[in-house]
Design an enzyme around this catalytic site. Structure first.
Site, PDB file in Angstrom:
ATOM      1  CE1 TYR A  56      -3.460  -2.641   0.245  1.00  0.00           C
ATOM      2  CE2 TYR A  56      -3.537  -2.346   2.610  1.00  0.00           C
ATOM      3  CZ  TYR A  56      -3.986  -2.976   1.468  1.00  0.00           C
ATOM      4  OH  TYR A  56      -4.979  -3.923   1.561  1.00  0.00           O
ATOM      5  CG  LEU A 209     -18.610   1.229   4.869  1.00  0.00           C
ATOM      6  CD1 LEU A 209     -18.038   2.531   5.401  1.00  0.00           C
ATOM      7  CD2 LEU A 209     -20.105   1.122   5.186  1.00  0.00           C
ATOM      8  NE  ARG A 211     -12.730  -2.383  -3.360  1.00  0.00           N
ATOM      9  CZ  ARG A 211     -11.436  -2.641  -3.113  1.00  0.00           C
ATOM     10  NH1 ARG A 211     -10.618  -1.653  -2.867  1.00  0.00           N
ATOM     11  NH2 ARG A 211     -11.004  -3.871  -3.106  1.00  0.00           N
ATOM     12  N   GLY A 212     -16.750   2.657   0.003  1.00  0.00           N
ATOM     13  CA  GLY A 212     -17.461   3.940   0.108  1.00  0.00           C
ATOM     14  C   GLY A 212     -18.769   3.958  -0.660  1.00  0.00           C
ATOM     15  CB  SER A 215     -20.083   5.070   2.862  1.00  0.00           C
ATOM     16  OG  SER A 215     -20.049   6.114   1.896  1.00  0.00           O
TER      17      SER A 215
HETATM   18  N1  NAP Z   1      -7.348  -8.419   1.409  1.00  0.00           N
HETATM   19  C1  NAP Z   1      -7.673  -7.642   0.425  1.00  0.00           C
HETATM   20  O1  NAP Z   1      -7.646  -8.028  -0.745  1.00  0.00           O
HETATM   21  C2  NAP Z   1      -8.093  -6.224   0.712  1.00  0.00           C
HETATM   22  C3  NAP Z   1      -8.574  -5.434  -0.325  1.00  0.00           C
HETATM   23  C4  NAP Z   1      -8.979  -4.137  -0.018  1.00  0.00           C
HETATM   24  C5  NAP Z   1      -8.893  -3.663   1.278  1.00  0.00           C
HETATM   25  N2  NAP Z   1      -8.390  -4.459   2.254  1.00  0.00           N
HETATM   26  C6  NAP Z   1      -8.241  -3.966   3.648  1.00  0.00           C
HETATM   27  O2  NAP Z   1      -9.517  -3.647   4.174  1.00  0.00           O
HETATM   28  C7  NAP Z   1      -9.536  -2.295   4.628  1.00  0.00           C
HETATM   29  C8  NAP Z   1     -10.906  -1.711   4.434  1.00  0.00           C
HETATM   30  O3  NAP Z   1     -11.215  -1.724   3.026  1.00  0.00           O
HETATM   31  P1  NAP Z   1     -11.818  -0.493   2.329  1.00  0.00           P
HETATM   32  O4  NAP Z   1     -11.014   0.689   2.736  1.00  0.00           O
HETATM   33  O5  NAP Z   1     -12.017  -0.767   0.903  1.00  0.00           O
HETATM   34  O6  NAP Z   1     -13.227  -0.471   3.053  1.00  0.00           O
HETATM   35  P2  NAP Z   1     -14.503   0.331   3.128  1.00  0.00           P
HETATM   36  O7  NAP Z   1     -14.648   0.611   4.580  1.00  0.00           O
HETATM   37  O8  NAP Z   1     -15.566  -0.417   2.425  1.00  0.00           O
HETATM   38  O9  NAP Z   1     -14.312   1.674   2.304  1.00  0.00           O
HETATM   39  C9  NAP Z   1     -13.600   2.726   2.845  1.00  0.00           C
HETATM   40  C10 NAP Z   1     -13.992   4.012   2.187  1.00  0.00           C
HETATM   41  O10 NAP Z   1     -15.372   4.297   2.480  1.00  0.00           O
HETATM   42  C11 NAP Z   1     -15.566   5.675   2.644  1.00  0.00           C
HETATM   43  N3  NAP Z   1     -16.347   5.931   3.866  1.00  0.00           N
HETATM   44  C12 NAP Z   1     -17.445   6.694   3.956  1.00  0.00           C
HETATM   45  N4  NAP Z   1     -17.922   6.693   5.190  1.00  0.00           N
HETATM   46  C13 NAP Z   1     -17.105   5.938   5.934  1.00  0.00           C
HETATM   47  C14 NAP Z   1     -17.091   5.603   7.301  1.00  0.00           C
HETATM   48  N5  NAP Z   1     -18.005   6.033   8.164  1.00  0.00           N
HETATM   49  N6  NAP Z   1     -16.103   4.813   7.748  1.00  0.00           N
HETATM   50  C15 NAP Z   1     -15.166   4.358   6.899  1.00  0.00           C
HETATM   51  N7  NAP Z   1     -15.128   4.654   5.572  1.00  0.00           N
HETATM   52  C16 NAP Z   1     -16.102   5.447   5.101  1.00  0.00           C
HETATM   53  C17 NAP Z   1     -14.198   6.289   2.697  1.00  0.00           C
HETATM   54  O11 NAP Z   1     -13.961   6.894   1.461  1.00  0.00           O
HETATM   55  P3  NAP Z   1     -13.613   8.425   1.385  1.00  0.00           P
HETATM   56  O12 NAP Z   1     -12.547   8.627   2.408  1.00  0.00           O
HETATM   57  O13 NAP Z   1     -13.155   8.572  -0.023  1.00  0.00           O
HETATM   58  O14 NAP Z   1     -14.915   9.103   1.707  1.00  0.00           O
HETATM   59  C18 NAP Z   1     -13.229   5.162   2.803  1.00  0.00           C
HETATM   60  O15 NAP Z   1     -12.030   5.390   2.113  1.00  0.00           O
HETATM   61  C19 NAP Z   1      -8.430  -1.607   3.828  1.00  0.00           C
HETATM   62  O16 NAP Z   1      -7.992  -0.443   4.464  1.00  0.00           O
HETATM   63  C20 NAP Z   1      -7.405  -2.701   3.750  1.00  0.00           C
HETATM   64  O17 NAP Z   1      -6.648  -2.714   4.952  1.00  0.00           O
HETATM   65  C21 NAP Z   1      -8.010  -5.734   1.986  1.00  0.00           C
END
Ligand code: NAP
Length: 334
Positions: A56, A209, A211-212, A215
């Site tokens: 990352y 979420l 990826r938002g 959300s």
């Molecule tokens: N193993 C794998 O293949 C894999 C793949 C992807 C991710 N991951 C891990 O999983 C974690 C979470 O994934 P993700 O970031 O895609 O998840 P997510 O929680 O579905 O999406 C995060 C995005 O949602 C938005 N958002 C809006 N309201 C929110 C709130 N109340 N809380 C949190 N986010 C909110 C934000 O975008 P804005 O900031 O743009 O508003 C944030 O960047 C990653 O950080 C990573 O460590 C693992």
């Protein structure tokens, strides 16, 4: 803070984990000071699980977490558990060039991660995508040697099939499978989740979420910068995006009836799918983190779960969860 245990052999962790990916990569510009403040706020609130990947931002994310851990209280640092993915190969322009799960590579990746994080061990270590050229048994065997040597505490997996789960679990105890799971990504329910349960392997759910997208904060007019994953994700394109946002509107009505936000409802739905599931939330700012943590106070009864699943029925998402080229790397989709 509520707690859950990762599988039958893994650590006890906070019921929500913090995923730090978006603080370094894939979701556009992030504010460094706010990112560190968000990690500190999460630890203060009792979040103990911090998830990252060495790729990352090509080490950026681990350095950021290392700084956050160095600058927090000793008590919070002692409680923090790191979950690290490795294996993805990058180039200086940020390109992606495959995966490396060879035993020597595993140990090389781990050595660099420990330096960047500034810790003497990694709590959960996993390859991000299985290397198609290396039997998973060899990759897991190498992590097991790192466990033996004290550099790693637990072995995880990421985006693997039920079959691969079984093969890996035959080599060494596996604490958890990290995999996408949300109201609009329910693919694990058929085979992978039951197999994980049979084997005593927990789930760290990412993309709760989407990826938002679900959300409640995403809109059609959101401008995405170059390199933002969402600019390439089928779910965020054209008519798919509109149809998916229509689902969010339906979910919003249920959320409002519960006095909760859309994001809280989506996270609480994942929490309600089983005590063996720990959602990772990708908050990059303290206000988003506060909102996400509010999901822990939202109790959903059977009628609420039915209403949520009527608003967003299984399989209702428009568009695949990854672009086609990346779907090819998902052992979990085979
Ligand atoms: N193993 C794998 O293949 C894999 C793949 C992807 C991710 N991951 C891990 O999983 C974690 C979470 O994934 P993700 O970031 O895609 O998840 P997510 O929680 O579905 O999406 C995060 C995005 O949602 C938005 N958002 C809006 N309201 C929110 C709130 N109340 N809380 C949190 N986010 C909110 C934000 O975008 P804005 O900031 O743009 O508003 C944030 O960047 C990653 O950080 C990573 O460590 C693992």
């Amino acid at each position: 803070m509520q707690h859950r245990t990762l599988g039958t052999t893994g650590p006890q962790v906070s019921a929500l984990g913090l995923g730090a990916m978006g603080m370094s990569a894939l979701y556009g510009e992030a504010d460094r000071a706010e990112s560190i403040a968000t990690i500190h706020a999460a630890l203060d609130a009792g979040v103990t699980l911090i998830d990252t990947g060495d790729f990352y931002g090509m080490g950026h994310n681990e350095l950021l977490i290392g700084e956050a851990l160095r600058t927090t209280s000793e008590a919070d640092r002692a409680k923090a558990l790191t979950s690290v993915k490795f294996g993805a190969l990058r180039d200086p322009d940020g390109g992606w060039s495959g995966y490396d799960g060879r035993p020597a590579a595993v140990k090389n990746f781990a050595a660099y991660s420990l330096q960047r994080l500034g810790t003497d061990h990694i709590d959960v270590y996993r390859i991000a995508r299985v290397d198609p050229d290396v039997p998973v048994e060899e990759t897991i065997g190498a992590i097991a040697e790192l466990v033996e040597a004290g550099h790693v505490r637990h072995i995880g997996l990421s985006e693997v099939s039920a079959d691969t789960l079984r093969r890996a679990a035959a080599v060494a105890p596996i604490s958890d499978l990290q995999i996408e799971y949300s109201l609009i990504s329910r693919g694990i329910e058929e085979q992978i989740l039951p197999t994980a349960r049979e084997l005593g392997i927990g789930i760290t759910a990412y993309g709760v979420l989407s990826r938002g997208l679900i959300s409640g904060h995403f809109s059609r007019d959101r401008q995405l910068g170059a390199g933002d994953f969402r600019g390439m994700s089928p779910r965020f394109q054209g008519e798919n995006l509109q149809r998916n946002l229509d689902l969010v509107d339906a979910l919003r009505k249920v959320a409002e009836s519960k006095g909760a936000s859309v994001a809280q409802t989506a996270i609480a739905w994942v929490l309600a799918q089983g005590e063996d599931i720990v959602p990772l939330v990708g908050a990059r700012r303290r206000d988003r983190l506060d909102e996400a943590l509010g999901a822990l106070d939202l109790t959903l009864d059977a009628a609420d779960l039915t209403a949520i699943e009527e608003a967003v029925p299984a399989g209702a998402a428009s568009g695949a969860r990854y672009p086609e080229s990346q779907m090819a790397h998902l052992d979990s989709e085979r």
